[in-house]
Design an enzyme around this catalytic site. Structure first.
Site, PDB file in Angstrom:
ATOM      1  CB  SER A   1      29.390 -37.080   7.548  1.00 35.01           C
ATOM      2  OG  SER A   1      29.957 -37.321   6.130  1.00 35.01           O
TER       3      SER A   1
ATOM      4  CG  ASP B   1      32.905 -30.566   1.941  1.00 35.33           C
ATOM      5  OD1 ASP B   1      32.062 -30.825   0.912  1.00 35.33           O
ATOM      6  OD2 ASP B   1      32.644 -30.978   3.173  1.00 35.33           O
TER       7      ASP B   1
ATOM      8  CG  HIS C   1      30.126 -33.472   4.020  1.00 30.98           C
ATOM      9  ND1 HIS C   1      31.290 -32.883   4.393  1.00 30.98           N
ATOM     10  CD2 HIS C   1      29.983 -34.766   4.866  1.00 30.98           C
ATOM     11  CE1 HIS C   1      31.989 -33.759   5.114  1.00 30.98           C
ATOM     12  NE2 HIS C   1      31.190 -34.837   5.591  1.00 30.98           N
TER      13      HIS C   1
END
Length: 269
Positions: free
Chosen positions: A33, A235, A238
Site C-alpha cells: 500500500s 493510522d 501509511h
C-alpha cells in the site's frame, strides 16, 4: 461535446507520438500500500489534492491496467490496486525528479512508470508463479513491447504485512532475495537495479526484524532507501502525501547515484 472529444483525441495522439519517438526509461513500481499510495486518503476517499511535485507532465507516462501508455496522473495505482482507495504514492514524485535532474522534459526524454503494487500483500504473495508475480512479469514485458524503452529499475516498497507473524519476519530476507533473483531471471535482466524501501511502519510487532532483513540483503545492484522517521498518517501505518513525495525524491536520487544507471542491461524483445 465535439470540443471535448477533439481535445481527448489530441491528448491521446500526443502521448502516442511521445511513446513512439522518445527515449523511454521504464521503472517498475511494486510492493504494497505505501507504494500504491494512501496519501490524501481519509475515510476511504481520496481528497484529490495533488502536491506540486506530482503534477502531470508529458514527459512522464504510466502503463494502465489495459497495457496502454498514457500521461501519468495521480493516483497512479487507481486501476491496479483496486481493492482499496488509492492516493498519493512515491512514483510520480520520483519520475518528475528524474526528469528535472536530467534538465527537464526536452530532447524527447520520457519516464515510463509501470504500477504493480497491491495493498495488504506479504512477500509470499509475490513468490514466483503467484498471480501478483505473474502480473508483474507480464506488465514489465509488455511495457517494453508496447512502444519500446528500457527497464532501468524495480522500485520496491513492501513488508508491512510481514511484521505480523515472527516466522514471516524471519524469512523476509531469504524470500526477498529469491524474489529479486527470480524477477531478474524471468525478465532476462541479470543486472536489474532494485531499489527497495526499508520500512517506516508495520501491521505487527516484528518491524525491526523485517527491517534487518531489508538492510542486510547482499545481492549485487540492490540499493535501499530508509523510510524510518517519515511522517505517518493517523493510522500509524501509511505515509502522508508529503512523506510519499519526499520518499519519491529520495528514490530518484538513489537511482541517479547508482553506478551505471544510464547504461542498458539487456533489452527485452
Amino acid at each position: 461535446m465535439k470540443l471535448i472529444v477533439s481535445l481527448m483525441f489530441l491528448m491521446f495522439l500526443s502521448v502516442l507520438v511521445v511513446t513512439c519517438n522518445a527515449t523511454k526509461d521504464i521503472f517498475i513500481l511494486a510492493g504494497q500500500s505505501n507504494m500504491a499510495g494512501r496519501g490524501g486518503v481519509f475515510n476511504g476517499k481520496w481528497v484529490g489534492v495533488v502536491p506540486k511535485e506530482c503534477t502531470p507532465s508529458p514527459s512522464v507516462l504510466r502503463l494502465s491496467a489495459k497495457l496502454v501508455w498514457e500521461e501519468a496522473r495521480e493516483p497512479l495505482h487507481r486501476d491496479i490496486d483496486v481493492g482499496k482507495t488509492c492516493g498519493i504514492g512515491p512514483g510520480l514524485a520520483f519520475a518528475n525528479e528524474i526528469v528535472r535532474m536530467r534538465g527537464g522534459g526536452g530532447g524527447g526524454y520520457v519516464v515510463g512508470l509501470v504500477p504493480c503494487a497491491v495493498g495488504g500483500t506479504r512477500i509470499e504473495d509475490w513468490r514466483k508463479g503467484a498471480p501478483l508475480y505473474n502480473q508483474l512479469v507480464r506488465r514489465s514485458i509488455e511495457s517494453v513491447r508496447n512502444g519500446g524503452g528500457v527497464i532501468r529499475a524495480l522500485l520496491w516498497y513492501q513488508g508491512e504485512s510481514d511484521t505480523v507473524r515472527e516466522e514471516d519476519a524471519k524469512a523476509y530476507k531469504a524470500r526477498m532475495e529469491s524474489f529479486i533473483m527470480n524477477i531478474r531471471s524471468d525478465l532476462k535482466l541479470p543486472n536489474l537495479l532494485v531499489i527497495q524501501v526499508a520500512l517506516a511502519s508495520g501491521e505487527g510487532k516484528f518491524i525491526n526484524m523485517v527491517r534487518y532483513g531489508q538492510l542486510n540483503i547482499k545481492l549485487p545492484n540492490v540499493r535501499c532507501v530508509d523510510a524510518k522517521g517519515l511522517r505517518l498518517k493517523s493510522d500509524n501505518l501509511h505515509l502522508t502525501s508529503m512523506s510519499e513525495v519526499y520518499l519519491g525524491i529520495q528514490l530518484a536520487h538513489a537511482y541517479l547515484a547508482s553506478p551505471g544507471h544510464h547504461f542498458n542491461n539487456t533489452q527485452i524483445s
